[in-house]
Design a protein around this motif. Structure first.
Motif, PDB file in Angstrom:
ATOM      1  N   ALA A   1       6.152  10.235  -0.296  1.00 47.87           N
ATOM      2  CA  ALA A   1       5.816   9.132  -0.065  1.00 47.87           C
ATOM      3  C   ALA A   1       4.187   8.972   0.204  1.00 47.87           C
ATOM      4  O   ALA A   1       3.710   9.502   0.878  1.00 47.87           O
ATOM      5  CB  ALA A   1       6.152   8.948   1.507  1.00 47.87           C
ATOM      6  N   ARG A   2       3.671   7.914  -0.540  1.00 44.65           N
ATOM      7  CA  ARG A   2       2.108   7.428  -0.585  1.00 44.65           C
ATOM      8  C   ARG A   2       1.251   6.564   0.311  1.00 44.65           C
ATOM      9  O   ARG A   2       2.655   5.487   0.486  1.00 44.65           O
ATOM     10  CB  ARG A   2       1.989   7.720  -1.832  1.00 44.65           C
ATOM     11  N   PHE A   3       0.623   6.999   1.058  1.00 43.41           N
ATOM     12  CA  PHE A   3       0.031   5.194   1.638  1.00 43.41           C
ATOM     13  C   PHE A   3      -2.043   5.392   0.619  1.00 43.41           C
ATOM     14  O   PHE A   3      -1.947   6.153   0.692  1.00 43.41           O
ATOM     15  CB  PHE A   3      -0.373   5.889   3.461  1.00 43.41           C
TER      16      PHE A   3
ATOM     17  N   ARG B   1       0.899  -1.688   0.207  1.00 42.43           N
ATOM     18  CA  ARG B   1      -0.039   0.157   0.103  1.00 42.43           C
ATOM     19  C   ARG B   1       0.717   1.378  -0.409  1.00 42.43           C
ATOM     20  O   ARG B   1       0.726   2.545   0.670  1.00 42.43           O
ATOM     21  CB  ARG B   1      -0.855   0.453   1.268  1.00 42.43           C
ATOM     22  N   TRP B   2       2.089   1.060  -0.420  1.00 40.11           N
ATOM     23  CA  TRP B   2       3.192   1.885  -0.489  1.00 40.11           C
ATOM     24  C   TRP B   2       3.813   2.369  -1.637  1.00 40.11           C
ATOM     25  O   TRP B   2       4.044   1.067  -2.693  1.00 40.11           O
ATOM     26  CB  TRP B   2       4.221   2.126   1.087  1.00 40.11           C
TER      27      TRP B   2
ATOM     28  N   ARG C   1      -2.713  -0.264  -4.070  1.00 36.55           N
ATOM     29  CA  ARG C   1      -2.017   1.518  -4.992  1.00 36.55           C
ATOM     30  C   ARG C   1      -2.399   1.863  -6.740  1.00 36.55           C
ATOM     31  O   ARG C   1      -3.165   1.453  -7.527  1.00 36.55           O
ATOM     32  CB  ARG C   1      -0.205   0.444  -5.555  1.00 36.55           C
TER      33      ARG C   1
END
Length: 203
Positions: A85-87, A56-57, A92
């Protein structure tokens, strides 16, 4: 400009970052390239990449470069990079996500037009009117976004974020004049630090 980061060096740093992170492992986890249509609309060259780090990153890295000089004393040259940085809440590259981003760049701006007339409690561009500011900035922020699947490889992505930026400027008399008025003037900014309408191609 006193800053050692020239436009060419900033772009070179972005290219190095792209090669460091674009490994076969990252590509196997998911990889995308994108362009911010909001920047495209104002003729700012930009490119972004995003790759998987975990289920999920992802890591998103975007760069923006505007070398153009406008008419009537308007100058809005800049270059910057913005890693994030994305969560992702689900899969995704699809649906809702939260991001933590940083940003750093250089600029050379002046405005004798409409922008320089704007002065409110939140946005004050009045100091641009009749002055030129040249320097660097750095900061960080948080953001929220949503990605819409358009097809097998195409997405549309919407993102808005806010945070902090620290600016250091040399101040000159005007866009065409060379006389310097002030050295290394600091400015603290709190507000919108990221806004994107990205067209994304997912590999």
């Amino acid at each position: 400009m006193k800053s050692s980061l020239t436009c060419s060096r900033l772009i070179a740093i972005l290219v190095v970052i792209l090669f460091l992170f674009c490994s076969p492992k990252a590509g196997a986890q998911g990889f995308a390239i994108k362009t911010n249509l909001a920047y495209d609309a104002v003729a700012a060259a930009n490119l972004g990449i995003e790759f998987g780090l975990a289920p999920r990153w992802t890591m998103d890295i975007s760069g923006n470069y505007m070398p153009w000089k406008f008419y009537n004393g308007n100058l809005r040259k800049h270059a910057f990079v913005q890693p994030e940085a994305r969560f992702w809440f689900c899969d995704r590259f699809s649906g809702h996500f939260l991001g933590i981003h940083g940003h750093a760049g250089i600029y050379n701006v002046a405005d004798s037009g409409v922008l320089g007339k704007i002065s409110t409690s939140y946005l004050d561009f009045s100091k641009l009117d009749g002055r030129r500011y040249e320097g660097w900035f750095a900061g960080a922020g948080i953001s929220y976004g949503y990605a819409v699947i358009l097809g097998k490889h195409w997405n549309m992505e919407f993102e808005i974020g806010g945070g902090y930026a620290y600016f250091v400027s040399d101040v000159y008399e005007c866009e065409k004049c060379g006389s310097k008025l002030e050295d290394d003037v600091p400015h603290h900014y709190f507000g919108v630090t990221k806004a994107a309408i990205n067209l994304v191609y997912v590999f």
